[in-house]
Design an enzyme around this catalytic site. Structure first.
Site, PDB file in Angstrom:
ATOM      1  N   TYR A 147      38.933  50.514  34.286  1.00 25.16           N
ATOM      2  CA  TYR A 147      39.081  49.500  35.337  1.00 25.16           C
ATOM      3  C   TYR A 147      38.939  48.105  34.741  1.00 25.16           C
ATOM      4  O   TYR A 147      39.749  47.206  35.032  1.00 25.16           O
ATOM      5  CB  TYR A 147      38.039  49.722  36.425  1.00 25.16           C
ATOM      6  CG  TYR A 147      38.149  48.730  37.567  1.00 25.16           C
ATOM      7  CD1 TYR A 147      39.172  48.833  38.505  1.00 25.16           C
ATOM      8  CD2 TYR A 147      37.231  47.682  37.696  1.00 25.16           C
ATOM      9  CE1 TYR A 147      39.287  47.916  39.545  1.00 25.16           C
ATOM     10  CE2 TYR A 147      37.337  46.764  38.734  1.00 25.16           C
ATOM     11  CZ  TYR A 147      38.366  46.890  39.657  1.00 25.16           C
ATOM     12  OH  TYR A 147      38.479  45.976  40.679  1.00 25.16           O
ATOM     13  N   SER A 164      45.074  46.166  54.094  1.00 30.13           N
ATOM     14  CA  SER A 164      43.634  46.193  54.334  1.00 30.13           C
ATOM     15  C   SER A 164      42.948  45.189  53.427  1.00 30.13           C
ATOM     16  O   SER A 164      43.557  44.619  52.512  1.00 30.13           O
ATOM     17  CB  SER A 164      43.051  47.596  54.080  1.00 30.13           C
ATOM     18  OG  SER A 164      43.184  47.947  52.711  1.00 30.13           O
ATOM     19  N   GLY A 165      41.663  44.972  53.677  1.00 30.12           N
ATOM     20  CA  GLY A 165      40.821  44.208  52.775  1.00 30.12           C
ATOM     21  C   GLY A 165      41.306  42.802  52.475  1.00 30.12           C
ATOM     22  O   GLY A 165      41.716  42.038  53.351  1.00 30.12           O
ATOM     23  N   THR A 225      50.825  41.303  47.765  1.00 29.91           N
ATOM     24  CA  THR A 225      50.827  42.751  47.577  1.00 29.91           C
ATOM     25  C   THR A 225      49.530  43.338  48.115  1.00 29.91           C
ATOM     26  O   THR A 225      48.461  42.735  48.009  1.00 29.91           O
ATOM     27  CB  THR A 225      50.993  43.142  46.096  1.00 29.91           C
ATOM     28  OG1 THR A 225      49.839  42.739  45.344  1.00 29.91           O
ATOM     29  CG2 THR A 225      52.244  42.489  45.493  1.00 29.91           C
ATOM     30  N   GLY A 226      49.638  44.528  48.720  1.00 30.71           N
ATOM     31  CA  GLY A 226      48.467  45.196  49.265  1.00 30.71           C
ATOM     32  C   GLY A 226      47.953  44.532  50.527  1.00 30.71           C
ATOM     33  O   GLY A 226      46.760  44.228  50.640  1.00 30.71           O
TER      34      GLY A 226
END
Length: 305
Positions: A183, A33-34, A29-30
């Site tokens: 967070y 980028s990064g 997932t995601g």
């Protein structure tokens, strides 16, 4: 827990050197980028088929097209649970069982309280969306009797989370809001999700572990106040890992033969860690309460076909 040959200076390519992942399928997932992008790139480089998700199909397609290997783009907006179900449907249509499920995507809002479907946004995206996704994909992994689930957590889970751990009476904005605590709470939730999932998966052949990638130069701070972004841009190269270094731990835990059967652990810098001091990272009772709360929050999406 086995200590490996790798550490804070290892890259994702280095920890997979010599591995042939041909015939294996991963979902990351995601991936746009990064850490997620580097994870997808290296897994595909080593021969795995990688399902890469992005917040839009267009972004996922662009990311997948830019790496070498077998990649499949799928849309996944974790703040919209209908999108999570659509992603699950797309994976099921591929008629494959996952060997790796890497729950990588995450946000840090840095600002005022935001609610998604009545739930604090970071908790909803970083934890609850992945909870719904994983629970729908688990049956296939259980049937295969093999596979690894990697949760991207953070040291924030034991350094920034509320003192009580998961403050169950403040997940919907009922009380005061501190973005750093929120967070930390979401990352603690990821650790507890992994812990309880490992307990539930005992004897199944599927493992669940949580990792801290380190402070990494990614775009997670894109919504931070300007002075934070400026400071990170100026000093990040001196204090933060590159994505190549940051992705190493999650790639190592997802692939390395030395970790066969290892489950319920927490990793930093490619090695298992037991955290000292007062924290809730291995609080089994809280993990079970969190699981029940997540089921209550997402009932209709967990029971959807």
């Amino acid at each position: 827990m086995p200590n490996g040959l790798f550490g804070p200076d290892s890259t994702a390519e280095a920890v997979t050197q010599g591995l042939d992942l041909s015939g294996q399928t991963a979902l990351v997932t995601g991936c746009t980028s990064g850490l997620g992008y580097e994870t997808m790139r290296v897994l595909a480089l080593r021969g795995a088929r990688v399902i890469g998700t992005g917040r839009t199909l267009e972004k996922a397609e662009a990311a997948c097209a830019s790496v070498t290997g077998d990649t499949v783009p799928v849309a996944l907006e974790l703040s919209e649970f209908e999108s999570v179900l659509a992603c699950v449907g797309a994976v099921r249509e591929m008629n494959i069982n996952l060997d790796m499920l890497i729950l990588n995507a995450g946000i840090n809002t840095f600002g005022e309280l935001e609610l998604v479907n009545g739930i604090e946004r970071m908790f909803a995206v970083n934890f609850l969306g992945h909870f719904v996704l994983a629970n729908h994909l688990l049956p296939g992994m259980r049937t295969a009797g093999d596979g690894r689930i990697v949760h991207v957590g953070s040291r924030s889970g034991y350094t920034q989370a509320p003192t009580v751990g998961i403050d169950f009476d403040n997940l919907r904005g009922e009380g005061s809001f501190d973005p750093q605590e929120a967070y930390g709470r979401s990352k603690l939730a990821n650790a507890l999700f992994s812990l309880e999932l490992a307990r539930r998966l005992e004897g199944s052949g599927v493992t669940s572990n949580v990792i801290h990638p380190g402070l990494v130069q990614t775009n997670i701070a894109r919504t931070a106040p300007g002075w934070i972004r400026t400071g990170f841009d100026l000093l990040g190269g001196f204090v933060a890992k590159t994505p190549e270094l940051g992705a190493a731990t999650q790639v190592y835990v997802a692939t390395h033969p030395a970790l066969e059967g290892v489950s319920g652990a927490y990793f930093e810098d490619c090695n298992p860690v037991r955290v000292s001091g007062e924290h809730h990272m291995f609080n089994g009772d809280m993990a079970r309460l969190l699981w029940a709360e997540a089921e209550s929050m997402a009932t209709s999406y967990l029971t959807a076909a």
